[in-house]
Design a protein around this motif. Structure first.
Motif, PDB file in Angstrom:
ATOM      1  N   GLY A 124      27.104 -18.188 -20.955  1.00  0.00           N
ATOM      2  CA  GLY A 124      26.856 -18.443 -19.548  1.00  0.00           C
ATOM      3  C   GLY A 124      27.549 -17.440 -18.665  1.00  0.00           C
ATOM      4  N   VAL A 125      26.959 -17.164 -17.508  1.00  0.00           N
ATOM      5  CA  VAL A 125      27.519 -16.182 -16.582  1.00  0.00           C
ATOM      6  C   VAL A 125      27.972 -16.888 -15.308  1.00  0.00           C
ATOM      7  N   GLU A 126      29.231 -16.652 -14.962  1.00  0.00           N
ATOM      8  CA  GLU A 126      29.786 -17.095 -13.691  1.00  0.00           C
ATOM      9  C   GLU A 126      29.788 -15.862 -12.789  1.00  0.00           C
ATOM     10  N   ALA A 127      28.891 -15.829 -11.818  1.00  0.00           N
ATOM     11  CA  ALA A 127      28.703 -14.641 -10.986  1.00  0.00           C
ATOM     12  C   ALA A 127      29.714 -14.632  -9.858  1.00  0.00           C
ATOM     13  N   GLY A 128      30.695 -13.714  -9.918  1.00  0.00           N
ATOM     14  CA  GLY A 128      31.772 -13.665  -8.948  1.00  0.00           C
ATOM     15  C   GLY A 128      31.401 -12.888  -7.696  1.00  0.00           C
ATOM     16  N   ASP A 134      28.285  -8.482  -2.223  1.00  0.00           N
ATOM     17  CA  ASP A 134      28.154  -8.983  -3.598  1.00  0.00           C
ATOM     18  C   ASP A 134      26.998  -9.980  -3.692  1.00  0.00           C
ATOM     19  N   ALA A 135      26.898 -10.860  -2.708  1.00  0.00           N
ATOM     20  CA  ALA A 135      25.816 -11.852  -2.706  1.00  0.00           C
ATOM     21  C   ALA A 135      24.456 -11.173  -2.588  1.00  0.00           C
ATOM     22  N   LYS A 136      24.360 -10.178  -1.721  1.00  0.00           N
ATOM     23  CA  LYS A 136      23.091  -9.456  -1.561  1.00  0.00           C
ATOM     24  C   LYS A 136      22.701  -8.760  -2.858  1.00  0.00           C
ATOM     25  N   ARG A 137      23.684  -8.247  -3.572  1.00  0.00           N
ATOM     26  CA  ARG A 137      23.385  -7.590  -4.844  1.00  0.00           C
ATOM     27  C   ARG A 137      22.914  -8.609  -5.875  1.00  0.00           C
ATOM     28  N   LEU A 138      23.586  -9.742  -5.930  1.00  0.00           N
ATOM     29  CA  LEU A 138      23.217 -10.762  -6.914  1.00  0.00           C
ATOM     30  C   LEU A 138      21.767 -11.192  -6.758  1.00  0.00           C
ATOM     31  N   VAL A 139      21.343 -11.477  -5.538  1.00  0.00           N
ATOM     32  CA  VAL A 139      19.998 -12.037  -5.346  1.00  0.00           C
ATOM     33  C   VAL A 139      18.897 -11.034  -5.663  1.00  0.00           C
ATOM     34  N   THR A 140      19.234  -9.746  -5.818  1.00  0.00           N
ATOM     35  CA  THR A 140      18.213  -8.754  -6.196  1.00  0.00           C
ATOM     36  C   THR A 140      18.040  -8.655  -7.708  1.00  0.00           C
ATOM     37  N   LEU A 141      18.943  -9.248  -8.482  1.00  0.00           N
ATOM     38  CA  LEU A 141      18.863  -9.119  -9.932  1.00  0.00           C
ATOM     39  C   LEU A 141      17.735  -9.998 -10.484  1.00  0.00           C
ATOM     40  N   PRO A 142      16.942  -9.498 -11.409  1.00  0.00           N
ATOM     41  CA  PRO A 142      15.800 -10.264 -11.933  1.00  0.00           C
ATOM     42  C   PRO A 142      16.195 -11.607 -12.529  1.00  0.00           C
ATOM     43  N   ASP A 143      17.369 -11.673 -13.175  1.00  0.00           N
ATOM     44  CA  ASP A 143      17.784 -12.905 -13.846  1.00  0.00           C
ATOM     45  C   ASP A 143      18.827 -13.686 -13.058  1.00  0.00           C
ATOM     46  N   CYS A 144      18.864 -13.504 -11.738  1.00  0.00           N
ATOM     47  CA  CYS A 144      19.911 -14.168 -10.956  1.00  0.00           C
ATOM     48  C   CYS A 144      19.840 -15.689 -11.062  1.00  0.00           C
ATOM     49  N   ARG A 145      18.656 -16.236 -11.316  1.00  0.00           N
ATOM     50  CA  ARG A 145      18.536 -17.680 -11.405  1.00  0.00           C
ATOM     51  C   ARG A 145      18.969 -18.234 -12.766  1.00  0.00           C
ATOM     52  N   ARG A 146      19.345 -17.331 -13.675  1.00  0.00           N
ATOM     53  CA  ARG A 146      19.842 -17.771 -14.980  1.00  0.00           C
ATOM     54  C   ARG A 146      21.347 -17.980 -14.992  1.00  0.00           C
ATOM     55  N   VAL A 147      22.040 -17.553 -13.921  1.00  0.00           N
ATOM     56  CA  VAL A 147      23.495 -17.658 -13.961  1.00  0.00           C
ATOM     57  C   VAL A 147      23.912 -19.119 -14.037  1.00  0.00           C
TER      58      VAL A 147
END
Length: 236
Positions: A124-128, A134-147
């Motif tokens: 599992g990934v805990e996205a820091g 950082d938040a803007k970068r996270l939401v662009t990742l294809p698998d962001c909903r898997r965190v």
């Protein structure tokens, strides 16, 4: 809503007399934190000389799990630990005893690759997230909903400035429709303010010597378990 115990972090040897740095100390400390009400353990594995080490993750997780059966155990993947992207990825790929989750700082250049690697391993990934970028970068990742969850880490020591960061991050996540569990925590002077804010927003939180050594009363805590006891009481 849970209280996670962050038992050591990158704190130096002399930060606190009860800072757990050996594998055996981490196992004992984790068990005490769980007994005090912690739902999970987050730790920074250390080599025999006390330095942070990704190579030490497997043995550390194994012994902590033995001391705390059934408890989620997570680790840091901070880029500073090994100081080299390739070595970091190679050591993570070489883990034979897997943590339940690992924290990845979105501010680090190699974060997307580390997230992909962990997902491929079943960790599992805990996205820091420490800031709005950082938040803007996270939401662009294809698998962001898997965190597994989103970790909002407030380093600002000014409470108003810190709350503005929290609100900015929450706005980015809301606009993107990224609905994942959130764990909010502060650092040093802001630890207890953000525990209370997490309670108000029905988010999870964490406490421990990684984030600060003072209790809600202001006195220096005896150990991690005492900090967990205070946080659990506050969250209830």
């Amino acid at each position: 809503m849970i209280v996670q115990a962050c038992i050591n972090g990158a704190r130096p040897f002399d930060y606190h007399p009860a800072l757990p740095l050996t594998v055996e100390a981490m196992a004992r400390d984790s068990a005490a934190c769980v007994a005090a009400g912690a739902a999970e353990i987050h730790l920074h594995a250390r080599a025999a000389d006390g330095r942070e080490s990704l190579a030490a993750v497997g043995e550390t997780v194994r012994l902590v799990r033995r001391a705390c059966p059934g408890t989620f155990v997570g680790v840091s993947t901070g880029a500073w630990i090994e100081g080299d992207r390739r070595r970091t990825r190679d050591l993570i790929a070489g883990w034979r005893v897997l943590p339940d989750y690992a924290s990845v700082n979105l501010s680090e250049a190699d974060a997307p690759a580390v997230i992909d690697l962990l997902h491929g391993m079943g960790v599992g990934v805990e996205a820091g997230l420490a800031n709005v970028d950082d938040a803007k970068r996270l939401v662009t990742l294809p698998d962001c909903r898997r965190v597994l969850r989103i970790l909002i880490e407030i380093e600002e020591q000014d409470i108003s400035a810190g709350e503005a960061v929290v609100d900015g991050i929450a706005a980015v996540l809301g606009e993107a429709g990224l609905a994942r569990p959130i764990l909010l925590h502060g650092f040093d002077a802001t630890v207890w303010h953000f525990v209370e804010l997490a309670r108000q927003r029905r988010w999870s939180t964490r406490v421990g010597l990684e984030d600060g050594c003072r209790r809600a009363t202001g006195e220096v805590a005896r150990d991690n378990a005492q900090l967990v006891t205070d946080a659990v009481r506050m969250m209830r």
